[in-house]
Design a protein around this motif. Sequence first.
Motif, PDB file in Angstrom:
ATOM      1  N   ALA A   1      33.783  45.953  56.110  1.00  0.00           N
ATOM      2  CA  ALA A   1      34.171  44.793  54.657  1.00  0.00           C
ATOM      3  C   ALA A   1      33.688  44.719  53.692  1.00  0.00           C
ATOM      4  CB  ALA A   1      34.434  44.023  56.433  1.00  0.00           C
ATOM      5  N   VAL A   2      34.901  44.043  53.353  1.00  0.00           N
ATOM      6  CA  VAL A   2      33.996  43.101  51.438  1.00  0.00           C
ATOM      7  C   VAL A   2      34.411  42.007  51.887  1.00  0.00           C
ATOM      8  CG1 VAL A   2      34.248  42.756  49.566  1.00  0.00           C
ATOM      9  CG2 VAL A   2      34.775  45.346  50.160  1.00  0.00           C
ATOM     10  N   ASP A   3      33.138  41.104  51.670  1.00  0.00           N
ATOM     11  CA  ASP A   3      33.565  39.936  51.425  1.00  0.00           C
ATOM     12  C   ASP A   3      34.266  39.941  50.673  1.00  0.00           C
ATOM     13  OD1 ASP A   3      32.543  36.774  51.953  1.00  0.00           O
ATOM     14  OD2 ASP A   3      30.868  36.795  50.884  1.00  0.00           O
ATOM     15  N   PRO A   4      35.497  37.858  51.668  1.00  0.00           N
ATOM     16  CA  PRO A   4      36.303  38.017  50.580  1.00  0.00           C
ATOM     17  C   PRO A   4      35.462  36.809  49.324  1.00  0.00           C
ATOM     18  CG  PRO A   4      36.689  37.152  53.130  1.00  0.00           C
ATOM     19  CD  PRO A   4      35.327  37.777  53.166  1.00  0.00           C
ATOM     20  N   GLU A   5      34.914  36.336  49.566  1.00  0.00           N
ATOM     21  CA  GLU A   5      34.126  35.709  48.220  1.00  0.00           C
ATOM     22  C   GLU A   5      33.530  36.513  47.115  1.00  0.00           C
ATOM     23  OE1 GLU A   5      34.402  32.264  48.160  1.00  0.00           O
ATOM     24  OE2 GLU A   5      35.403  31.692  49.885  1.00  0.00           O
ATOM     25  N   ALA A   6      33.780  37.510  47.235  1.00  0.00           N
ATOM     26  CA  ALA A   6      32.515  38.362  46.268  1.00  0.00           C
ATOM     27  C   ALA A   6      33.781  38.532  45.206  1.00  0.00           C
ATOM     28  CB  ALA A   6      32.476  39.975  46.951  1.00  0.00           C
ATOM     29  N   THR A   7      35.515  39.217  46.582  1.00  0.00           N
ATOM     30  CA  THR A   7      36.447  39.735  45.834  1.00  0.00           C
ATOM     31  C   THR A   7      36.946  38.012  44.830  1.00  0.00           C
ATOM     32  OG1 THR A   7      37.256  41.362  47.900  1.00  0.00           O
ATOM     33  CG2 THR A   7      38.848  40.106  45.309  1.00  0.00           C
ATOM     34  N   LEU A   8      37.032  36.831  45.504  1.00  0.00           N
ATOM     35  CA  LEU A   8      37.112  35.579  44.767  1.00  0.00           C
ATOM     36  C   LEU A   8      36.386  35.458  43.118  1.00  0.00           C
ATOM     37  CD1 LEU A   8      39.723  33.896  44.902  1.00  0.00           C
ATOM     38  CD2 LEU A   8      38.069  32.561  46.093  1.00  0.00           C
ATOM     39  N   ALA A   9      35.209  35.945  43.534  1.00  0.00           N
ATOM     40  CA  ALA A   9      33.994  35.766  42.564  1.00  0.00           C
ATOM     41  C   ALA A   9      34.162  36.705  41.622  1.00  0.00           C
ATOM     42  CB  ALA A   9      32.589  35.851  43.000  1.00  0.00           C
ATOM     43  N   LEU A  10      34.568  38.121  41.505  1.00  0.00           N
ATOM     44  CA  LEU A  10      35.161  39.536  40.316  1.00  0.00           C
ATOM     45  C   LEU A  10      35.805  38.432  39.787  1.00  0.00           C
ATOM     46  CD1 LEU A  10      33.951  41.635  39.393  1.00  0.00           C
ATOM     47  CD2 LEU A  10      35.630  43.424  40.804  1.00  0.00           C
ATOM     48  N   CYS A  11      36.947  38.163  40.775  1.00  0.00           N
ATOM     49  CA  CYS A  11      38.383  37.332  40.088  1.00  0.00           C
ATOM     50  C   CYS A  11      38.004  36.502  39.340  1.00  0.00           C
ATOM     51  CB  CYS A  11      39.549  37.182  40.930  1.00  0.00           C
ATOM     52  SG  CYS A  11      40.251  38.746  42.050  1.00  0.00           S
ATOM     53  N   ARG A  12      37.642  35.755  39.855  1.00  0.00           N
ATOM     54  CA  ARG A  12      37.049  34.377  38.900  1.00  0.00           C
ATOM     55  C   ARG A  12      36.261  35.295  37.137  1.00  0.00           C
ATOM     56  NH1 ARG A  12      34.960  31.398  41.815  1.00  0.00           N
ATOM     57  NH2 ARG A  12      36.877  30.392  42.078  1.00  0.00           N
ATOM     58  N   GLN A  13      35.639  36.027  37.356  1.00  0.00           N
ATOM     59  CA  GLN A  13      35.119  36.801  35.825  1.00  0.00           C
ATOM     60  C   GLN A  13      35.818  36.986  34.972  1.00  0.00           C
ATOM     61  OE1 GLN A  13      31.065  39.003  37.932  1.00  0.00           O
ATOM     62  NE2 GLN A  13      31.151  38.451  35.665  1.00  0.00           N
ATOM     63  N   PHE A  14      37.054  37.596  35.994  1.00  0.00           N
ATOM     64  CA  PHE A  14      38.059  38.239  35.064  1.00  0.00           C
ATOM     65  C   PHE A  14      39.135  37.216  34.086  1.00  0.00           C
ATOM     66  CE2 PHE A  14      37.335  42.647  36.622  1.00  0.00           C
ATOM     67  CZ  PHE A  14      37.311  43.053  35.561  1.00  0.00           C
ATOM     68  N   VAL A  15      38.936  36.473  34.695  1.00  0.00           N
ATOM     69  CA  VAL A  15      39.955  34.946  34.550  1.00  0.00           C
ATOM     70  C   VAL A  15      39.478  34.333  33.676  1.00  0.00           C
ATOM     71  CG1 VAL A  15      40.838  32.869  35.170  1.00  0.00           C
ATOM     72  CG2 VAL A  15      41.798  34.765  36.069  1.00  0.00           C
ATOM     73  N   GLU A  16      38.015  34.193  33.823  1.00  0.00           N
ATOM     74  CA  GLU A  16      37.322  33.599  32.273  1.00  0.00           C
ATOM     75  C   GLU A  16      37.375  34.387  31.281  1.00  0.00           C
ATOM     76  OE1 GLU A  16      33.757  32.866  34.899  1.00  0.00           O
ATOM     77  OE2 GLU A  16      34.689  31.316  35.792  1.00  0.00           O
ATOM     78  N   TRP A  17      37.175  35.137  31.900  1.00  0.00           N
ATOM     79  CA  TRP A  17      37.410  36.625  29.931  1.00  0.00           C
ATOM     80  C   TRP A  17      38.844  36.033  29.344  1.00  0.00           C
ATOM     81  CZ3 TRP A  17      35.150  41.390  32.028  1.00  0.00           C
ATOM     82  CH2 TRP A  17      33.495  41.548  31.994  1.00  0.00           C
ATOM     83  N   GLY A  18      40.241  35.491  30.334  1.00  0.00           N
ATOM     84  CA  GLY A  18      41.235  35.641  29.582  1.00  0.00           C
ATOM     85  C   GLY A  18      41.836  36.844  29.722  1.00  0.00           C
ATOM     86  N   VAL A  19      41.725  37.227  31.009  1.00  0.00           N
ATOM     87  CA  VAL A  19      42.985  38.282  31.428  1.00  0.00           C
ATOM     88  C   VAL A  19      43.807  37.714  31.192  1.00  0.00           C
ATOM     89  CG1 VAL A  19      41.029  40.340  31.912  1.00  0.00           C
ATOM     90  CG2 VAL A  19      42.795  39.173  33.779  1.00  0.00           C
ATOM     91  N   ASP A  20      45.079  38.641  31.584  1.00  0.00           N
ATOM     92  CA  ASP A  20      46.231  38.885  32.137  1.00  0.00           C
ATOM     93  C   ASP A  20      46.615  38.691  33.124  1.00  0.00           C
ATOM     94  OD1 ASP A  20      47.568  37.921  28.960  1.00  0.00           O
ATOM     95  OD2 ASP A  20      46.428  39.444  29.081  1.00  0.00           O
ATOM     96  N   GLU A  21      46.479  39.518  33.934  1.00  0.00           N
ATOM     97  CA  GLU A  21      46.670  39.810  35.191  1.00  0.00           C
ATOM     98  C   GLU A  21      45.902  40.179  36.402  1.00  0.00           C
ATOM     99  OE1 GLU A  21      50.020  42.667  37.980  1.00  0.00           O
ATOM    100  OE2 GLU A  21      49.347  42.962  35.068  1.00  0.00           O
ATOM    101  N   LEU A  22      45.447  39.974  37.078  1.00  0.00           N
ATOM    102  CA  LEU A  22      44.316  40.959  38.417  1.00  0.00           C
ATOM    103  C   LEU A  22      45.801  41.079  39.086  1.00  0.00           C
ATOM    104  CD1 LEU A  22      42.822  37.497  39.125  1.00  0.00           C
ATOM    105  CD2 LEU A  22      41.715  38.991  38.043  1.00  0.00           C
ATOM    106  N   SER A  23      44.994  42.671  39.466  1.00  0.00           N
ATOM    107  CA  SER A  23      45.586  43.661  40.334  1.00  0.00           C
ATOM    108  C   SER A  23      44.919  43.731  41.542  1.00  0.00           C
ATOM    109  CB  SER A  23      46.283  44.622  39.687  1.00  0.00           C
ATOM    110  OG  SER A  23      47.147  45.828  41.178  1.00  0.00           O
TER     111      SER A  23
END
Length: 299
Positions: free
Chosen positions: A152-174
Amino acid sequence: MFSLPKNATIIEVGPRDGLQNEGRIVTTDFKLQFIEGLQKSGIQEMELTSFVSPKWVPQMADAKDIMASAEKQGRQFVLAPNEKGIQAALESGARAIAVFVGVSNSFNKKNINKTTAESMKALEPLVAKLKEDGIFVRACISTAFYCPFEGAVDPEATLALCRQFVEWGVDELSVADTIGMAAPNESYALFKKITEAFPDTLITAHFHDTRKMALANIYAALHAGVTRFDSSAGGLGGCPFAPGATGNVATEDVVNMLHRMGIDTGIDLDQLCDAVQKIEHHISTPVQTGMYSLYKNRA
């Protein structure tokens, strides 16, 4: 009370994610016929190929030829794991690039021989340059729920990785259930957090059907506000770096479910099944998805 959306978008990943793990090499001509059939069905967003080392993924050795010959329709993604792959993709005319990172360090090491943090450090300047050049960037988040090596992967770890990408300005998260272990309650909980945290970013759910829960997980994600879904015609796919990962959820089954619920995708189901029939003759395992089986029996 939850109300269903009127529309949903399907991102077809069959030509890349679907075929990458296929043992029998599919010729470029047959891949192009597959892509053309998918386009005729009305699909407007598609992962065409990937610019990766043919040593590791020989099925994708014809990436340049696919890019040169595929008819341009809608948004066409190519996957590129590193600077070399991104450069080759851009030289081939790509205007939408998908990069990928696993939340789990173990998966990431198996996949690209880097930890998650090392991968992100290498990707940050590449994503920045792509955005400067006006390229659409799709960030694929692997092992968002479970890892084949760590569990099992900690949902907060997934959320943190998503946040990094969003801060970089990516258009989409899959965001991917790479080994198909997520349950609907987990799908809802994670995607609810993601959609609330990043309301201005396109959020796409990517489910594998290993334990036959992908459609239920999609329904749960709809409840969480997701209206974009990756799927693979014929349920083709699997990850060569994730033991036990079977095919992606079948596009025809997703489209059928959404249409039955009154959610429009703009995709013609018969034309879609016809595209599956085109590729079935060139792969090693017969397609046995629900809607395609009905289509073949009816025909």
